[in-house]
Design an enzyme around this catalytic site. Sequence first.
Site, PDB file in Angstrom:
ATOM      1  N   ALA A 112      28.045  -2.934 104.456  1.00 39.36           N
ATOM      2  CA  ALA A 112      28.280  -1.675 103.767  1.00 39.36           C
ATOM      3  C   ALA A 112      27.039  -1.189 103.033  1.00 39.36           C
ATOM      4  O   ALA A 112      26.854  -0.002 102.835  1.00 39.36           O
ATOM      5  CB  ALA A 112      29.443  -1.830 102.787  1.00 39.36           C
TER       6      ALA A 112
ATOM      7  N   LYS B 101      14.841  -4.243 104.228  1.00 41.96           N
ATOM      8  CA  LYS B 101      16.213  -3.847 103.936  1.00 41.96           C
ATOM      9  C   LYS B 101      16.250  -2.322 103.835  1.00 41.96           C
ATOM     10  O   LYS B 101      15.492  -1.715 103.087  1.00 41.96           O
ATOM     11  CB  LYS B 101      16.661  -4.475 102.620  1.00 41.96           C
ATOM     12  CG  LYS B 101      18.115  -4.177 102.275  1.00 41.96           C
ATOM     13  CD  LYS B 101      18.480  -4.794 100.925  1.00 41.96           C
ATOM     14  CE  LYS B 101      18.397  -6.279 100.974  1.00 41.96           C
ATOM     15  NZ  LYS B 101      18.904  -6.909  99.729  1.00 41.96           N
TER      16      LYS B 101
ATOM     17  N   ASP C 136      25.235 -15.037  92.129  1.00 43.48           N
ATOM     18  CA  ASP C 136      25.900 -15.199  93.426  1.00 43.48           C
ATOM     19  C   ASP C 136      25.263 -16.355  94.187  1.00 43.48           C
ATOM     20  O   ASP C 136      24.989 -16.264  95.373  1.00 43.48           O
ATOM     21  CB  ASP C 136      25.800 -13.897  94.233  1.00 43.48           C
ATOM     22  CG  ASP C 136      26.767 -13.906  95.418  1.00 43.48           C
ATOM     23  OD1 ASP C 136      27.768 -14.636  95.358  1.00 43.48           O
ATOM     24  OD2 ASP C 136      26.498 -13.201  96.404  1.00 43.48           O
TER      25      ASP C 136
END
Length: 1649
Positions: free
Chosen positions: A600, A619, A848
Amino acid sequence: MAGGRGAPGRGRDEPPESYPQRQDHELQALEAIYGADFQDLRPDACGPVKEPPEINLVLYPQGLTGEEVYVKVDLRVKCPPTYPDVVPEIELKNAKGLSNESVNLLKSRLEELAKKHCGEVMIFELAYHVQSFLSEHNKPPPKSFHEEMLERRAQEEQQRLLEAKRKEEQEQREILHEIQRRKEEIKEEKKRKEMAKQERLEIASLSNQDHTSKKDPGGHRTAAILHGGSPDFVGNGKHRANSSGRSRRERQYSVCNSEDSPGSCEILYFNMGSPDQLMVHKGKCIGSDEQLGKLVYNALETATGGFVLLYEWVLQWQKKMGPFLTSQEKEKIDKCKKQIQGTETEFNSLVKLSHPNVVRYLAMNLKEQDDSIVVDILVEHISGVSLAAHLSHSGPIPVHQLRRYTAQLLSGLDYLHSNSVVHKVLSASNVLVDAEGTVKITDYSISKRLADICKEDVFEQTRVRFSDNALPYKTGKKGDVWRLGLLLLSLSQGQECGEYPVTIPSDLPADFQDFLKKCVCLDDKERWSPQQLLKHSFINPQPKMPLVEQSPEDSEGQDYVETVIPSNRLPSAAFFSETQRQFSRYFIEFEELQLLGKGAFGAVIKVQNKLDGCCYAVKRIPINPASRQFRRIKGEVTLLSRLHHENIVRYYNAWIERHERPAGPGTPPPDSGPLAKDDRAARGQPASDTDGLDSVEAAAPPPILSSSVEWSTSGERSASARFPATGPGSSDDEDDDEDEHGGVFSQSFLPASDSESDIIFDNEDENSKSQNQDEDCNEKNGCHESEPSVTTEAVHYLYIQMEYCEKSTLRDTIDQGLYRDTVRLWRLFREILDGLAYIHEKGMIHRDLKPVNIFLDSDDHVKIGDFGLATDHLAFSADSKQDDQTGDLIKSDPSGHLTGMVGTALYVSPEVQGSTKSAYNQKVDLFSLGIIFFEMSYHPMVTASERIFVLNQLRDPTSPKFPEDFDDGEHAKQKSVISWLLNHDPAKRPTATELLKSELLPPPQMEESELHEVLHHTLTNVDGKAYRTMMAQIFSQRISPAIDYTYDSDILKGNFSIRTAKMQQHVCETIIRIFKRHGAVQLCTPLLLPRNRQIYEHNEAALFMDHSGMLVMLPFDLRIPFARYVARNNILNLKRYCIERVFRPRKLDRFHPKELLECAFDIVTSTTNSFLPTAEIIYTIYEIIQEFPALQERNYSIYLNHTMLLKAILLHCGIPEDKLSQVYIILYDAVTEKLTRREVEAKFCNLSLSSNSLCRLYKFIEQKGDLQDLMPTINSLIKQKTGIAQLVKYGLKDLEEVVGLLKKLGIKLQVLINLGLVYKVQQHNGIIFQFVAFIKRRQRAVPEILAAGGRYDLLIPQFRGPQALGPVPTAIGVSIAIDKISAAVLNMEESVTISSCDLLVVSVGQMSMSRAINLTQKLWTAGITAEIMYDWSQSQEELQEYCRHHEITYVALVSDKEGSHVKVKSFEKERQTEKRVLETELVDHVLQKLRTKVTDERNGREASDNLAVQNLKGSFSNASGLFEIHGATVVPIVSVLAPEKLSASTRRRYETQVQTRLQTSLANLHQKSSEIEILAVDLPKETILQFLSLEWDADEQAFNTTVKQLLSRLPKQRYLKLVCDEIYNIKVEKKVSVLFLYSYRDDYYRILF
């Protein structure tokens, strides 16, 4: 010469000759033989009286002449009268090339020969012997070293030329050999093609007769029969390749000979990632495919006996590997090798695919040879023919059969696309039909990539290439649909379709025409997907068709990115036009190689920089620059770009580009979300094949994973198997608020309908929101939308260039059994800790951390990446969570693997996971690391349920519950570390730095550990031989000239200024006078100190090593050396000052330490209960400020604090006493701006300081004001009934006394109590203070500290010896920044004349030099500083320039013409005066002049101060065009005309300089004129004088003429023209009466009119 060689004979009857006759005959013969080399030495050889012969022969080696002769000698023979009966005298003269020994040897031989031939003429015989001797010794003389060097170089050059010629000839031979070999290969290829053609014709004829008949398994196969299979082999799972990348390169290759088997064959071994190897017998070549550049062989798999097919690609280069390849050619070969090796990873994913309409790939093998690389791929054997045979022999295919073929093709193609695999070369030749009529698709994905690599000529030069195919090449999945349409159209027509644009015949059925239109439409956006085409009426005829045809459902989940992407075959190809590519930095600088992942957020693509040739991960993220989150995105990019650590994925660059793309509800962006699963599940396809492990897109490839691929979920078994989950239930961290703490580097963790927390893509508005709702409807309910209209919209992409990691992730390593390798386990764990410690030190939290976010590079080193949730905030609140989150946490997908949410939930810390709002810090990453470390130490868990159970037990709030098979003895250290990391109380959890220093971690392993051990052992034994040897080696290092030059190049830049040096001297003398008024004496301490870690715990001192290896420090300040001096000498009472250099180390190696000039003033007294020394120190600094007007203007304030008061505040805020020193360091760095606020907060978090404590601390340390204003804050501390109150009272009492004393001393500066003042608290006890002013720099006010100090009684005992007794004195000191004072005075006090001497004595002529010397000596005796001009020949102009440059006011000219008088010239106030003074009265005259000068300067300084004050108060305005008169002071209009733009402060400084400089002249002119203007310019003195030639009073034409003449003589004409125009404007337009033209460069002026 009887008896001699060549002597004429004499008859028997002839009478005997006399001695003279015999001698004369011999001489005649010798003269005839030797010619010019014969010399008769007799003085009267031709006289009547014959003397005995005396001759000289110059002899050379026999038969040699010229350059070949290296030796010679003169043979001198003196014969007696009775010669030859008596032996002659023999001498050797003028020997050349012979040693003394050789000459002596020759002479002895000649004497022996003469005795032997006595009685015969012998001179010729002697000469002949000499010549023979010379021939034997004729050797070239030894050469000098230089000559030998030149000769050696010449030989080497000759050898090099011969070697180059030999190599060239060898290369020519190799080229000719290669050409011949290529010709033979071409002949063989033609033969194979002819044979294949014949076989194809035979097979085609058989297939036309009966399509349903089965072929003989042993029959021949051609290129059309590309596959044959064995059911046993297909079902044998042990032959499927796994993700092992390293063992696959260890290929084995052997060839069977006639002894091993009946027929000669090759045996290939395929490593399958297990101990077993697949052995395949390679058979006959049955065909080739020119389009894909491959050969096809029959093969037999020995384990099952099944038939397989072998595809073979060969990458061949022209030359053989070796020394004849250029570096560029080797780089190209290495690049091709890496590309081929990269295909192995892609193959790992393709081998997992299994579908009835797709030919299976089985195994892959790489084989490197000297001049080629061979790629072998085993594929399933299919009994059938390709559709190309139908086109060649069968004509058009009926529509009903075409419908059946199309349905199977779409099914297979949709399966490939659902697994993110793009075919790329779909055509009739790679679609097979087996004996049962089943369609099989082959040559998908990897074949095209290998073909592109192998077709490329390694040594081919760049040139324009023309495609043989007239049809455009369509990329991506929509390109496959395009090629499918062309294939079906060709099959329906029975011939290849080569027309563009494609024309669909009108005679085809209507539904088939519409189907083809959906396939071959030019707009990719309107082209349908296989999933949509399967629902088309051509495939599924319906009895009743609606009047209005519905568009297929929205393709939000469509994937526009292929698995393996050649150059310019990425998703951007469909959306970025060629024009946009030309202006795109991304496409200009990079070449796209491979998609690494997408989701996404966007896509991560492997690229190669065209300039440096290195690979990077880029990216690409769609953004909306107008959104409120864009600033947050830029902040995160900036933050991550600052990280530079060997264990952190590096972020290099970031930029934004704008592109135009088709818009519409049916067209997602190229980097849109992943493919939805609902439709695939509805068709009965297994979800496990389309998600999680079997995603081929995510599988490309493990060895070349991106550094920050953020589409991973921790439930996957490998980094090569990551695929983004979709839908609300598969998010990773729904508890994170993207608006507050998330950002561009994180996934969208909330449901799609919650748009506020996501990044806004494109121009999102209400329509887009409704569109999203419609798309959700399509996902859940299967509803359809109508076809969108074609529009365009602008989209912005953020590109982030990152480091590219090649190997795998920690998840792969764990799954491969990392727990078995304990050494590697601890090494990787240590590297993770190093990386975490670094990012935590920078004030960041990862948030994370999990195995798939920890990458391993090609050297097996850890790289922490995927900073999707990384943040720079101090503490974060876990705000509102989803109510059903718990239910979503423990959920697995149908394939048995965990979803992404499970992965994150299993690693997240309790404080983040909690449902209530709670602050957390960097220790959340340490909890995640505890879970990771357990997985590293434990065997891989097979099922998802086992993993969930084990890790949840490990997360038990009371204490971690380890599995029973996690052995206590074997894993004792691991258990201790894991238990420490998994403590639910963050305060008891270690930081990364603490854990690195813990004894629980084993020391570094391998070579690094061994080296450290050797060095440690050597350094501990300073008296050992090894230590002395190491020191000797260190100090024997050679310093290269380059390092020698650059070591102090920034200090010795050639920017020396005599005025700066004199100004610094003036400042120092002024300060010393003040110190002396207080009774201070100068005392300098030793320069070097032994290294003291305790004192300089935080301050970095410049360290050096002496010859014995002892570490010593240059002074960081002057306080520590003085305290050591006082302690060692038991000093009790002393006032001292010292002006010395202090040093700061450079961050760069091999650079001179930075030098600062510091002044120290200290008072040591035995009185311990008085604060007067502290007040006196502060008053002394106040006096220094008052001495320099430049400092007065800065409005300094005095900041006071007390160490007891500061300690009380920190204890009150909950900081433990053992951590006070760390807090002092943090606060000091914050005050000196070494740390940003974010970094300060991060360091406080590492001390486990709660947010409430931190808020209280900020509340106190930000307080600053008068003592009375701060009393309410201080009283809040006194009310506490603890030891804190006593500390506060003690500090408050001292502060009150000092403030009172400062008032009594009459200090006018503002005195403030600054509770945040932490100046070197570790070194002080009691009062600390600073003098601070805020000055404007770079458009902001910054604090400048002029002086700082305090009381340091407790520092002295630390340096006392063990036997020292007696009281400890009170010591107060201050450090003053001399450099800052000098800079301020230099910039603001141009009017101060600082001369190196009072008088210059000049001798006019050489005869007067003696008088000048005597006169100078008298001046020195009288205390007058004087210089004598060394060069008496200086001209008047040179003398004046010297005086101006050195600011010398008085010059004494000594000349014999003046008799006993001396001519004294004075340069005062731009007036030159001259006076004749008697030589005896010169001293008194100069003293009187100096006294007058001092008085005038004092008055001038006061007037200047008054002028500056008036200027500051705004008493005149330049804008008004007028001037005002204040008493006798004239304030004119000052205009500064500079060649470049000046800052406001610089312009004001020049204006003040001009007014002060011309003050006297202006006062005199005031009586004559009331209109005065000054034009200040940046021109030299010589140019100012040129302006006097301009015609001011004539007409404009005459003025312009003189201006042109002036410009023709001078440079900088543009600037001079501006000056002339301004002068003309002042004269003509303003009609100003008086104009001063002033040079602020040379401090010179002239009145123009």
